[in-house]
Design an enzyme around this catalytic site. Structure first.
Site: not given
Ligand code: GRF
Length: 218
Positions: A14-16, A92-93, A109, A111
């Site tokens: 969950g860094s994003n 991841m789905r 999303n 990517h």
């Molecule tokens: C990221 O690289 C994003 O681009 C991909 O999954 C990863 C998620 O990373 N869809 P985080 O959980 O947000 O750290």
């Protein structure tokens, strides 16, 4: 301006998700995250949610008999919480139809590659193995395909000769943390216009200068 209500779906660290939380807490985005839904009870995203007063909701696919049923229930939980924008932050789905139908052009999303190149899992490894000189990340709306929806923002990074999947991923991730909040901000300000599958953004966007790699000689 009105406060956008967001629902985040995440499966991992969950860094994003954190970058989005931070952009809201500093006031860069006028929004509220009403719920974090995860398919993984062990996800570090759950800790992040708790720390920031966001309701975490674990929903396990194994408790459902089909993908549609699972996503119908997810949609119901999002609607119950008045969510207007659904953000997939490392979820991841493949998203099921019931959610997409309930949220047209409102599921985003990120990517870790420059789509339409290298869709699917391990975009960074795919790009590195292929030998491209530039890669990056893409924020897009989600449709029924695998990373095929309309592109909102992209940002590029150089791929270096000695890059590994890890070093390239790290370089890309820094930009992910910039463009994902930026796309959400633009959405929250009602600045997205759809022209067929093309997205046009009204007003200024964070400047990610175009890259030429390797640099051209003088
Ligand atoms: C990221 O690289 C994003 O681009 C991909 O999954 C990863 C998620 O990373 N869809 P985080 O959980 O947000 O750290």
């Amino acid at each position: 301006m009105k406060t956008l209500k967001i629902g985040v779906l995440a499966s991992g660290r969950g860094s994003n998700f954190q970058a989005i939380i931070d952009s809201i807490e500093t006031g860069y985005i006028q929004a509220r995250i009403n719920v974090l839904i995860t398919d993984n009870p062990e996800a570090f995203s759950v800790e992040r949610a708790k720390k920031h007063g966001i309701e975490p909701l674990v929903m396990l696919p194994k408790n459902y008999s089909s993908r549609d049923e699972y996503f119908r229930d997810i949609t119901a939980e999002l609607k119950k919480r008045d969510v207007e924008l659904v953000v997939l932050a490392g979820f991841m789905r493949i998203v099921g139809k019931p959610l997409l139908e309930a949220y047209p052009s409102s599921v985003m999303n990120i990517h870790p590659a420059l789509l339409p190149s290298f869709p699917g899992l391990h975009g960074q490894k795919q790009a590195n193995d292929y030998g491209v000189k530039i890669s990056g990340c893409t924020v897009h709306f989600v449709d029924e395909g695998m990373d095929t929806g309309s592109i909102i923002i992209q940002a590029a990074v150089p791929v270096k000769d000695d890059d590994t999947e890890e070093t390239l991923s790290e370089r890309i991730l820094k930009l992910e943390h910039k463009i994902f909040p930026e796309a959400i901000k633009i959405f929250s300000e009602g600045r997205i216009e759809m022209h067929g599958r093309k997205v046009r953004i009204k007003g200024p966007v964070v400047d990610e200068s175009p890259l030429i790699n390797p640099p051209l000689g003088k």
